[in-house]
Structures are given as C-alpha cells and as structure tokens.
Design a protein around this motif. Structure first.
Motif, short mmCIF file in Angstrom:
data_model
loop_
_atom_site.label_atom_id
_atom_site.label_comp_id
_atom_site.label_asym_id
_atom_site.label_seq_id
_atom_site.Cartn_x
_atom_site.Cartn_y
_atom_site.Cartn_z
N GLU A 161 0.86 -1.19 0.00
CA GLU A 161 0.00 0.00 0.00
C GLU A 161 0.89 1.24 0.00
OE1 GLU A 161 -3.34 0.23 2.70
OE2 GLU A 161 -3.34 -1.94 3.00
N LYS A 219 0.83 -4.07 4.86
CA LYS A 219 -0.15 -4.44 5.89
C LYS A 219 0.10 -5.88 6.31
CE LYS A 219 -5.12 -4.91 6.72
NZ LYS A 219 -5.08 -6.37 6.96
N ARG A 230 -9.75 0.58 4.27
CA ARG A 230 -8.39 1.08 4.34
C ARG A 230 -8.23 2.01 5.54
NH1 ARG A 230 -3.92 2.73 0.68
NH2 ARG A 230 -3.19 4.80 1.33
N GLU A 234 -5.70 8.60 2.54
CA GLU A 234 -5.73 8.65 1.08
C GLU A 234 -4.71 9.62 0.52
OE1 GLU A 234 -7.33 6.71 -0.92
OE2 GLU A 234 -8.43 5.65 0.64
#
Length: 253
Positions: A161, A219, A230, A234
């Motif tokens: 991520e 993660k 999530r 962002e």
C-alpha cells in the motif's frame, strides 16, 4: 482515529513514515510517535549521556512539526533485545494509546534494533487486549491492525500500500531536519544527506504509486486483524500528469 508509530531510534519514524503521520495529523486524527531507544551510541564525538538528551530533545521537536504526541521509552541504543520485560513495556505503550493501527519496522530491516522493535511490537499487540494480563495500564478491547514501514533507502522492501505524501513532504523533511545531530553524523561519516535520501525515496515510491511523493507500507495479514476498509490516509489524489500540467501553467491539480 488514533495512530501509533513505534520506531527503534529517534529519527526512524521521521525517515520512514513522517509524511504519513503529518497527513494523519492534518486530517485531524490523533497521532502518537514512540521511540524505543535513546540513540546514545549514534555519534562518535558526543558522550552517550549527553547525546541521549540531545536526541530526545530533537525527537520532541520533530514530533511537534509532524503533529504527533511523543512517547520516549529510553532503552539503551544498540542493545535492544526481545525480553519479556521489554515486551510488557511495549504492551503498556499500546494500551496507553489504544490505537486503531500501529506502524513499525519490518522483519528484514538492516539494524537489529529495528528488527527487534518490530518483533516486540508484533509480540505485544495480541497481549495488549488480554484482560487477565495485568500491567500498569488496562487492556484494550480489540486487536489492532499492524503496518510495516519502509526500510532505509527502500532496500528489500516491497510495499503493498502507498500513501501520497505530496502535501506533507516538506513537513517530513522539516521534522527530519530537527535531528541535527543525526543529519550531521550521516553526512560526516557516510557522505549521506538524509534530507536528500527522503526526497529521493519519496519520489521513487511516488513513481510506483502514480503521484509526486509517496511512502510505502506492508499491511500485516494475521488472524483477527483483517479489515474491510483502508486505514492508511488517502492523501492527495492528483496524478503525476496533473502535477506536470499544473507546473506548465494548466492550473492547480
């Protein structure tokens, strides 16, 4: 939301996830930064006791820049090991914050203090919610999601991520710049400019993520810690192409 980052040394958090923490703070989340060791071994020309005080002061200044509440654990630098005593101390840090997520070092980092900090966090997380395990702080009521932050220089780390830190890269560099003793010694001994390092890695991760600057995370998938949403912020949504268009006079991204 409450966010807890736990690093081994006083500048690790700023190096690897300072932009993300600053972004959380900008969004109004509660941010906590804990450092396990006092960094007293880091400079050859400053006595350890004096250096520990310098590193703590620098860490607290950096936290103020990021918008994070500092937690100073104060263990000796270069000598952190995963004992039961240390595990329970990490349990108490987690219980004090009761975070929604924790960010720490991954298991393939280059420094033993980094790896053992990550292991202690991993071992402490499930215990933080065990009510029968009595410590100085009451147990939490949940299992917490864990993320590993990038390695120094991005070596051997494959993010799953990304966080767009384009809006907070300057905050990240400002926070890291407060660690004057560390910035100086890296430049003197290894000819490494830490501010250039985070700029370069941030751009590299940004190319991977499709934005100007990014930080990478993994993660940790584990029983009872999965989520359907999530938790990482962002960040900015503009692509590299939009930023380029803005620079060329096409307006703000």
């Amino acid at each position: 939301m409450r966010v807890l980052a736990i690093g081994a040394h006083p500048d690790d958090i700023e190096l690897q996830c300072g932009g993300t923490l600053a972004l959380y703070a900008k969004q109004g989340d509660e941010v906590y930064a804990a450092v396990a060791t006092n960094g007293d071994m880091g400079n050859y020309d400053v006595e350890p006791e004096r250096l520990a005080a310098i590193r703590e002061a620098e860490f607290r200044e950096a936290c103020a820049v990021m918008g994070a509440a500092p937690i100073w654990m104060g263990y000796p630098d270069e000598r952190l090991v995963p004992t039961l005593e240390h595990r329970l101390a990490f349990v108490d840090v987690i219980r004090r914050v009761d975070p929604d997520l924790v960010i720490t070092h991954g298991p393939n980092d280059y420094h033993p203090d980094h790896r053992y900090t990550g292991q202690l966090v991993w071992d402490a997380l499930p215990l933080a919610g065990v009510a029968s395990l009595k410590t100085a702080v009451p147990a939490t009521s949940r299992q917490v999601t864990l993320y590993y932050m990038d390695n120094t220089g991005g070596v051997g780390f494959q993010p799953t991520e990304f966080v767009d830190i384009t809006d907070t890269i300057e905050k990240k560099k400002e926070a890291l710049g407060r660690h004057l003793s560390q910035v100086r010694i890296f430049r003197q001994l290894m000819d490494v400019d830490l501010l250039d390092l985070v700029e370069t890695v941030g751009k590299f991760r940004g190319y991977q993520a499709g934005c100007r600057y990014a930080e990478g995370f993994v993660k940790v998938e584990a029983w009872y810690r999965g989520l359907s949403r999530r938790l990482l912020p962002e960040g900015g949504r503009a692509s590299l192409f939009e930023y380029k268009a803005a620079e060329d006079g096409g307006g703000e991204p």
